[in-house]
Design a protein around this motif. Structure first.
Motif, PDB file in Angstrom:
ATOM      1  N   THR A 167       0.811  -1.088  -0.011  1.00 58.43           N
ATOM      2  CA  THR A 167       0.176   0.162  -0.057  1.00 58.43           C
ATOM      3  C   THR A 167       0.900   1.415  -0.024  1.00 58.43           C
ATOM      4  O   THR A 167       0.536   2.266  -0.735  1.00 58.43           O
ATOM      5  CB  THR A 167      -1.007  -0.033   1.235  1.00 58.43           C
ATOM      6  N   CYS A 171       0.854   4.334  -2.779  1.00 62.34           N
ATOM      7  CA  CYS A 171       0.621   5.657  -2.307  1.00 62.34           C
ATOM      8  C   CYS A 171       1.609   6.775  -2.753  1.00 62.34           C
ATOM      9  O   CYS A 171       1.352   7.820  -3.245  1.00 62.34           O
ATOM     10  CB  CYS A 171       0.160   5.835  -0.977  1.00 62.34           C
ATOM     11  N   ALA A 193      -3.761   1.170  -4.245  1.00 67.45           N
ATOM     12  CA  ALA A 193      -3.879   1.215  -2.759  1.00 67.45           C
ATOM     13  C   ALA A 193      -4.826   0.811  -2.036  1.00 67.45           C
ATOM     14  O   ALA A 193      -5.029   0.226  -1.025  1.00 67.45           O
ATOM     15  CB  ALA A 193      -3.144   2.642  -2.567  1.00 67.45           C
ATOM     16  N   GLN A 197      -5.620  -1.926   0.514  1.00 64.59           N
ATOM     17  CA  GLN A 197      -6.037  -1.791   1.916  1.00 64.59           C
ATOM     18  C   GLN A 197      -7.024  -0.493   1.927  1.00 64.59           C
ATOM     19  O   GLN A 197      -6.908   0.632   1.670  1.00 64.59           O
ATOM     20  CB  GLN A 197      -4.950  -0.917   2.621  1.00 64.59           C
ATOM     21  N   SER A 200      -7.226   2.916   3.502  1.00 63.08           N
ATOM     22  CA  SER A 200      -6.050   3.877   3.392  1.00 63.08           C
ATOM     23  C   SER A 200      -6.505   5.332   3.412  1.00 63.08           C
ATOM     24  O   SER A 200      -6.973   5.739   2.457  1.00 63.08           O
ATOM     25  CB  SER A 200      -5.221   3.366   2.321  1.00 63.08           C
TER      26      SER A 200
END
Length: 212
Positions: A167, A171, A193, A197, A200
């Motif tokens: 992740t 990001c 991402a 997740q 996030s």
């Protein structure tokens, strides 16, 4: 001749060959092997101790204690590096400790050493991906304008090595593309991402910025 007898003769020949090889080795060679083994064991011991200290430095809420643990972790990492300079793990540990202490340039230099050939061959999969993400973070934190393309290369490779499950790499990659004005690629990175997740916050904020 029976197969069992042939097998016994082959084993006997191998044993004799090993016996002669060992006894014909110069004493200096045997000493060198023992010394190398001892150095590896000591290096591993310093590395493990340094890793524990680094965890304590990251987990303690008190800054002074955190810095003291980070300094101790750095000392252990340097000892491990001196004993096993070709092993990438102590260099990574050293970089993490230096980063906590605020020495970004030195931390980046240690990660460069860990990820250089031939050391990098010893780091595989997610471990190499995590090291690449950390190096990208340092590059972007020190000089985003000059190092963004190099950071993107690290992050693309980190995503590949982590089997599309990192992740943080996604990001950071989205932020790099966003900064370079490549909005569609940035959006795709943030969406990836969120796929990995869903909660996030960084990815959500990235998509929100792109929607403005």
């Amino acid at each position: 001749m029976a197969p069992e007898i042939l097998l016994q003769l082959a084993l006997l020949t191998l044993a004799l060959a090993m016996f002669f090889v060992i006894h014909r080795l110069p004493k200096g060679a045997l000493t060198k092997l023992r010394t190398k083994h001892r150095a590896t064991l000591l290096s591993n011991r310093h590395f493990v101790q340094g890793s524990h200290l680094l965890d304590r430095a990251r987990s303690t809420p008190h800054r002074i204690q955190s810095l003291n643990h980070a300094k101790s972790a750095l000392l252990e990492a340097e000892k491990a590096v001196s004993l096993s300079p070709k092993d990438p793990a102590p260099h990574v540990l050293k970089a993490m400790a230096l980063d906590l202490l605020g020495h970004k340039t030195s931390a980046l230099r240690s990660l460069d050493l860990a990820l250089s050939t031939p050391r990098v061959r010893s780091i595989v999969g997610k471990e190499r991906g995590d090291a690449l993400v950390k190096r990208a973070e340092l590059k972007l934190g020190m000089n985003r304008k000059r190092r963004v393309d190099s950071a993107v290369e690290d992050l693309v490779e980190a995503v590949r090595l982590s089997e599309n499950s990192n992740t943080r790499a996604y990001c950071l990659l989205g932020e790099c593309y966003e900064w370079k004005g490549r909005k569609e690629e940035a959006r795709e990175a943030f969406e990836n991402a969120l796929r990995v997740q869903p909660d996030s916050v960084a990815a959500r904020h990235g998509l929100d910025r792109l929607s403005l």
